[in-house]
Design an enzyme around this catalytic site. Structure first.
Site, short mmCIF file in Angstrom:
data_model
loop_
_atom_site.label_atom_id
_atom_site.label_comp_id
_atom_site.label_asym_id
_atom_site.label_seq_id
_atom_site.Cartn_x
_atom_site.Cartn_y
_atom_site.Cartn_z
N SER A 290 0.82 -1.20 0.00
CA SER A 290 0.00 0.00 0.00
C SER A 290 0.87 1.26 0.00
O SER A 290 1.65 1.46 -0.92
CB SER A 290 -0.95 -0.05 1.21
OG SER A 290 -1.95 0.93 1.12
N ASP B 176 -9.32 -3.60 -6.18
CA ASP B 176 -8.64 -2.84 -5.13
C ASP B 176 -8.39 -1.42 -5.66
O ASP B 176 -7.55 -1.21 -6.54
CB ASP B 176 -7.31 -3.52 -4.77
CG ASP B 176 -6.55 -2.79 -3.67
OD1 ASP B 176 -6.97 -1.68 -3.27
OD2 ASP B 176 -5.53 -3.32 -3.21
N HIS C 109 -8.67 -4.59 -0.43
CA HIS C 109 -7.35 -4.07 -0.06
C HIS C 109 -6.83 -4.69 1.24
O HIS C 109 -5.63 -4.83 1.41
CB HIS C 109 -7.42 -2.55 0.07
CG HIS C 109 -6.08 -1.90 0.25
ND1 HIS C 109 -5.16 -1.80 -0.77
CD2 HIS C 109 -5.50 -1.33 1.34
CE1 HIS C 109 -4.07 -1.19 -0.33
NE2 HIS C 109 -4.26 -0.90 0.96
#
Length: 325
Positions: free
Chosen positions: A171, A266, A293
């Site tokens: 991320s 995502d 996610h």
């Protein structure tokens, strides 16, 4: 008297000739010496001449005993780290996705083989659509994470010139690691051009600057782009949340060693076309908690041969490390 004057003139002429001759000899000797000193070395067996030196210092044959063979540098995602966390025993978030990767490497390898270093940083993302959100901005958080990761790499390179690198992130951490890898692969640092070969691999999960085809896209991979690429045209529309767009030069020489995982749906790495940028940035901030996610440690939204993303990355990193033994 006239006779003596002629004899003196002849003697002076002879002296001048001798001086001129000696001068020519000296010039010839200097020319020969320069030729010997400056001529290229003899060709190597097979007729190849060694390439000219680049001027960069040669890599040493040894390094200090406290250096590990490999530095596995891990950067957690948003809300999965703290600025004062222990890089070798991170406890800021026991459910951190990357902890499932780093802990496996620590269990599998001794510290002399692998230094598993989890970069401690604030890992925040202020939601610009929520006026009550007072946490640090994305720009501030990302800058701190990148600075600390680059400092660790630079310090390791200086003290341990033979240590190799596996760089991984999830991320926001994937954006940080990807940006550093792009800089290394395009000769912008923090490793020198001659040390690019020390990077064994770069692993990214849910990279917010992802572009399909710019690296190895692992397993089922959607065609979308990262949120920062999708919103790149809007740049700094929201203060503190700069959408950086695509990486200049991609991953350069590291493209063949960079592996990206992204689950379809995502929004961080598989973003839709944006028509309302302010609303979209708020949606992307919330996307860090959406089911897709948040579940790369399961096989619900992404899997390859029955393995979730975290297991795949841990096995991939271990295989790279084992090849060095």
């Amino acid at each position: 008297m006239r006779k003596r004057k002629g004899s003196a003139s002849r003697r002076l002429g002879k002296v001048a000739l001798i001086v001129a001759f000696l001068g020519l000899v000296a010039v010839a000797l200097v020319a020969v010496l320069l030729f010997v000193l400056l001529k290229p070395p003899p060709p190597e067996p097979g007729g190849k001449t060694p390439p000219p030196s680049s001027g960069a210092p040669e890599r040493p044959d040894t390094q200090p005993a406290d250096c590990s063979d490999v530095l596995a540098l891990v950067v957690p995602g948003t809300w999965e780290s703290k600025a004062n966390d222990d890089p070798h025993d991170p406890t800021a978030n026991k459910r951190s996705l990357m902890l499932k990767v780093s802990s496996q490497l620590q269990e599998q390898f001794p510290e002399s083989t692998v230094d598993v270093y989890t970069v401690p940083y604030m890992a925040k993302f202020r939601n610009p659509a929520n006026l009550g959100d007072r946490q640090a901005t994305y720009n501030t958080s990302r800058a701190q994470g990148r600075k600390r990761a680059e400092e660790k790499i630079a310090e390791t390179s200086e003290h341990c010139p033979l240590t190799k690198y596996v760089l991984m992130g999830f991320s926001q951490g994937a954006v940080i690691v990807g940006d550093i890898a792009s800089d290394i692969g395009n000769d912008r640092g923090p490793l020198s051009a001659q040390d690019q070969d020390l990077v064994l691999g770069v692993g990214l999960i849910a990279d917010g600057r992802r572009q399909s085809g710019q690296q190895h896209d692992v397993g089922p991979s959607p065609d979308g782009v990262g949120a920062e690429v999708s919103l790149g045209g809007f740049g700094s529309l929201v203060p503190g949340t700069t959408m950086s767009g695509a990486r200049s030069g991609g991953f350069g020489t590291l493209a063949d060693r960079t592996y990206s995982i992204c689950a379809k749906g995502d929004l961080i790495c598989d973003a839709p076309t944006v028509t309302a940028p302010l609303k979209a940035i708020g949606q992307f901030a919330d996307a860090a908690n959406n089911p897709v996610h948040a579940m790369y440690a399961t096989t619900r939204y992404w899997e390859l041969d029955g393995a979730p993303a975290t297991e795949w990355m841990a096995d991939w990193a271990a295989s790279l490390i084992n090849r060095q033994n």
